[in-house]
Scaffold this motif. Structure first.
Motif, PDB file in Angstrom:
ATOM      1  N   THR A  96       0.834  -1.202   0.000  1.00 27.85           N
ATOM      2  CA  THR A  96       0.000   0.000   0.000  1.00 27.85           C
ATOM      3  C   THR A  96       0.866   1.248   0.000  1.00 27.85           C
ATOM      4  O   THR A  96       0.578   2.227  -0.691  1.00 27.85           O
ATOM      5  N   ALA A  97       1.970   1.207   0.756  1.00 25.21           N
ATOM      6  CA  ALA A  97       2.886   2.350   0.784  1.00 25.21           C
ATOM      7  C   ALA A  97       3.502   2.576  -0.597  1.00 25.21           C
ATOM      8  O   ALA A  97       3.682   3.716  -1.027  1.00 25.21           O
ATOM      9  N   LEU A  98       3.813   1.493  -1.306  1.00 27.40           N
ATOM     10  CA  LEU A  98       4.354   1.635  -2.664  1.00 27.40           C
ATOM     11  C   LEU A  98       3.326   2.283  -3.589  1.00 27.40           C
ATOM     12  O   LEU A  98       3.661   3.140  -4.404  1.00 27.40           O
ATOM     13  N   ALA A  99       2.079   1.856  -3.474  1.00 27.36           N
ATOM     14  CA  ALA A  99       1.025   2.441  -4.308  1.00 27.36           C
ATOM     15  C   ALA A  99       0.883   3.928  -4.022  1.00 27.36           C
ATOM     16  O   ALA A  99       0.745   4.736  -4.941  1.00 27.36           O
ATOM     17  N   ARG A 100       0.927   4.307  -2.755  1.00 27.72           N
ATOM     18  CA  ARG A 100       0.833   5.733  -2.390  1.00 27.72           C
ATOM     19  C   ARG A 100       2.035   6.521  -2.900  1.00 27.72           C
ATOM     20  O   ARG A 100       1.939   7.720  -3.139  1.00 27.72           O
ATOM     21  N   ALA A 101       3.169   5.840  -3.059  1.00 25.57           N
ATOM     22  CA  ALA A 101       4.375   6.497  -3.573  1.00 25.57           C
ATOM     23  C   ALA A 101       4.290   6.725  -5.080  1.00 25.57           C
ATOM     24  O   ALA A 101       5.105   7.436  -5.644  1.00 25.57           O
ATOM     25  N   GLY A 102       3.298   6.101  -5.735  1.00 24.75           N
ATOM     26  CA  GLY A 102       3.153   6.268  -7.174  1.00 24.75           C
ATOM     27  C   GLY A 102       3.657   5.099  -7.991  1.00 24.75           C
ATOM     28  O   GLY A 102       3.750   5.180  -9.213  1.00 24.75           O
ATOM     29  N   VAL A 103       3.996   4.001  -7.318  1.00 24.92           N
ATOM     30  CA  VAL A 103       4.451   2.802  -8.010  1.00 24.92           C
ATOM     31  C   VAL A 103       3.236   2.097  -8.611  1.00 24.92           C
ATOM     32  O   VAL A 103       2.201   1.963  -7.962  1.00 24.92           O
ATOM     33  N   VAL A 104       3.358   1.645  -9.850  1.00 25.54           N
ATOM     34  CA  VAL A 104       2.266   0.957 -10.554  1.00 25.54           C
ATOM     35  C   VAL A 104       2.411  -0.545 -10.311  1.00 25.54           C
ATOM     36  O   VAL A 104       3.493  -1.102 -10.470  1.00 25.54           O
ATOM     37  N   PHE A 105       1.314  -1.200  -9.955  1.00 28.88           N
ATOM     38  CA  PHE A 105       1.352  -2.638  -9.730  1.00 28.88           C
ATOM     39  C   PHE A 105       1.109  -3.382 -11.031  1.00 28.88           C
ATOM     40  O   PHE A 105       0.132  -3.132 -11.723  1.00 28.88           O
ATOM     41  N   GLY A 106       2.023  -4.302 -11.338  1.00 36.09           N
ATOM     42  CA  GLY A 106       1.948  -5.085 -12.565  1.00 36.09           C
ATOM     43  C   GLY A 106       1.037  -6.285 -12.442  1.00 36.09           C
ATOM     44  O   GLY A 106       0.936  -7.078 -13.383  1.00 36.09           O
ATOM     45  N   ASN A 107       0.383  -6.440 -11.305  1.00 35.62           N
ATOM     46  CA  ASN A 107      -0.521  -7.560 -11.064  1.00 35.62           C
ATOM     47  C   ASN A 107       0.155  -8.879 -11.403  1.00 35.62           C
ATOM     48  O   ASN A 107       1.185  -9.192 -10.827  1.00 35.62           O
ATOM     49  N   ASP A 108      -0.355  -9.665 -12.344  1.00 36.76           N
ATOM     50  CA  ASP A 108       0.228 -10.978 -12.627  1.00 36.76           C
ATOM     51  C   ASP A 108       1.142 -10.981 -13.852  1.00 36.76           C
ATOM     52  O   ASP A 108       1.476 -12.030 -14.380  1.00 36.76           O
ATOM     53  N   MET A 109       1.595  -9.809 -14.279  1.00 36.32           N
ATOM     54  CA  MET A 109       2.524  -9.716 -15.400  1.00 36.32           C
ATOM     55  C   MET A 109       3.881 -10.285 -14.994  1.00 36.32           C
ATOM     56  O   MET A 109       4.341 -10.063 -13.874  1.00 36.32           O
ATOM     57  N   THR A 110       4.511 -10.995 -15.912  1.00 32.69           N
ATOM     58  CA  THR A 110       5.861 -11.481 -15.657  1.00 32.69           C
ATOM     59  C   THR A 110       6.848 -10.323 -15.769  1.00 32.69           C
ATOM     60  O   THR A 110       6.545  -9.287 -16.370  1.00 32.69           O
ATOM     61  N   THR A 111       8.016 -10.519 -15.219  1.00 36.36           N
ATOM     62  CA  THR A 111       9.067  -9.508 -15.326  1.00 36.36           C
ATOM     63  C   THR A 111       9.363  -9.195 -16.785  1.00 36.36           C
ATOM     64  O   THR A 111       9.484  -8.032 -17.184  1.00 36.36           O
ATOM     65  N   GLU A 112       9.471 -10.240 -17.595  1.00 34.93           N
ATOM     66  CA  GLU A 112       9.800 -10.062 -19.012  1.00 34.93           C
ATOM     67  C   GLU A 112       8.719  -9.281 -19.748  1.00 34.93           C
ATOM     68  O   GLU A 112       9.020  -8.391 -20.555  1.00 34.93           O
ATOM     69  N   ALA A 113       7.469  -9.594 -19.459  1.00 37.03           N
ATOM     70  CA  ALA A 113       6.364  -8.871 -20.101  1.00 37.03           C
ATOM     71  C   ALA A 113       6.358  -7.411 -19.655  1.00 37.03           C
ATOM     72  O   ALA A 113       6.164  -6.505 -20.468  1.00 37.03           O
ATOM     73  N   ALA A 114       6.581  -7.167 -18.364  1.00 37.44           N
ATOM     74  CA  ALA A 114       6.588  -5.799 -17.852  1.00 37.44           C
ATOM     75  C   ALA A 114       7.738  -4.992 -18.460  1.00 37.44           C
ATOM     76  O   ALA A 114       7.556  -3.836 -18.851  1.00 37.44           O
ATOM     77  N   LEU A 115       8.909  -5.605 -18.575  1.00 35.70           N
ATOM     78  CA  LEU A 115      10.062  -4.918 -19.144  1.00 35.70           C
ATOM     79  C   LEU A 115       9.825  -4.570 -20.615  1.00 35.70           C
ATOM     80  O   LEU A 115      10.077  -3.446 -21.053  1.00 35.70           O
ATOM     81  N   THR A 116       9.286  -5.516 -21.359  1.00 32.67           N
ATOM     82  CA  THR A 116       9.001  -5.288 -22.776  1.00 32.67           C
ATOM     83  C   THR A 116       7.923  -4.230 -22.954  1.00 32.67           C
ATOM     84  O   THR A 116       8.052  -3.306 -23.766  1.00 32.67           O
ATOM     85  N   LYS A 117       6.852  -4.349 -22.196  1.00 31.99           N
ATOM     86  CA  LYS A 117       5.738  -3.409 -22.302  1.00 31.99           C
ATOM     87  C   LYS A 117       6.175  -1.996 -21.931  1.00 31.99           C
ATOM     88  O   LYS A 117       5.855  -1.023 -22.634  1.00 31.99           O
ATOM     89  N   LEU A 118       6.926  -1.865 -20.837  1.00 31.12           N
ATOM     90  CA  LEU A 118       7.381  -0.545 -20.412  1.00 31.12           C
ATOM     91  C   LEU A 118       8.326   0.068 -21.443  1.00 31.12           C
ATOM     92  O   LEU A 118       8.207   1.251 -21.771  1.00 31.12           O
ATOM     93  N   SER A 119       9.230  -0.743 -21.984  1.00 30.99           N
ATOM     94  CA  SER A 119      10.146  -0.248 -23.028  1.00 30.99           C
ATOM     95  C   SER A 119       9.368   0.239 -24.237  1.00 30.99           C
ATOM     96  O   SER A 119       9.658   1.308 -24.789  1.00 30.99           O
ATOM     97  N   TYR A 120       8.381  -0.547 -24.629  1.00 31.16           N
ATOM     98  CA  TYR A 120       7.547  -0.187 -25.783  1.00 31.16           C
ATOM     99  C   TYR A 120       6.793   1.117 -25.536  1.00 31.16           C
ATOM    100  O   TYR A 120       6.840   2.049 -26.334  1.00 31.16           O
ATOM    101  N   LEU A 121       6.101   1.206 -24.403  1.00 29.48           N
ATOM    102  CA  LEU A 121       5.280   2.387 -24.126  1.00 29.48           C
ATOM    103  C   LEU A 121       6.123   3.653 -23.997  1.00 29.48           C
ATOM    104  O   LEU A 121       5.714   4.730 -24.453  1.00 29.48           O
TER     105      LEU A 121
END
Length: 182
Positions: A96-121
């Protein structure tokens, strides 16, 4: 997931040099995270956290202050779990503290998917931290469940307590009543 067909297109400006991935571990020094977040040209960070998306410390820890400062500087931080199964959600205090800090939760995304998606966006023309954060929270191509949620269920599976668990539950309630914790 998409319900229509679009012409095949390739994003040719993909740049992965502005995104980093950092595995959080017990005892990690906030200064280590800060050093990564201060890398020249960094626009995004994937945090691999414990269990359901937790980090060492509390809401007022040095680590959280560093993450807050990075988000204010426009760095997009995505929280994914290190676990093989499960998801990162703000269900415990540190999450909850991370969410309040502005961190986005990737839910069930894998690390690889999150890295690729973030790079793309972040490589898209006109990308801003705000619209990247919003797009990271939604499934664009099936990289995360549409409605991720943490399910709690009784450890026995059948919904009935074993005699041992029934005794432990009764003991807990007796102690709670005795100590006025109701």
């Amino acid at each position: 997931r998409s319900t229509s067909m679009n012409a095949f297109s390739v994003q040719i400006g993909l740049n992965t040099a502005h995104v980093a991935c950092l595995r959080i571990f017990p005892g990690i020094k906030p200064e280590m995270v800060d050093a990564v977040l201060k890398l020249d040209g960094l626009k995004g960070l994937i945090l691999e956290t414990f269990g359901a998306g937790n980090t060492p410390g509390t809401a007022d820890s040095g680590l959280n202050r560093i993450l807050i400062d990075a988000v204010k500087r426009g760095i997009v931080i995505i929280n994914v779990t290190q676990c093989l199964n499960g998801s990162a959600n703000a269900i415990y205090e540190t999450g909850t503290a991370l969410a309040r800090a502005g961190v986005v939760f990737g839910n069930d995304m894998t690390t690889e998917a999150a890295l690729t998606k973030l790079s793309y966006l972040l490589s898209l023309a006109g990308a801003t931290a705000d619209n990247v954060m919003m797009d990271m929270s939604a499934s664009l191509r099936g990289e995360m469940s549409d409605a991720p949620r943490t399910l709690f269920h009784h450890p026995g599976g059948s919904g009935t307590l074993t005699p041992e668990r029934s005794s432990l539950s009764a003991l807990f309630y007796a102690i709670r009543e005795e100590e006025g914790l109701e």
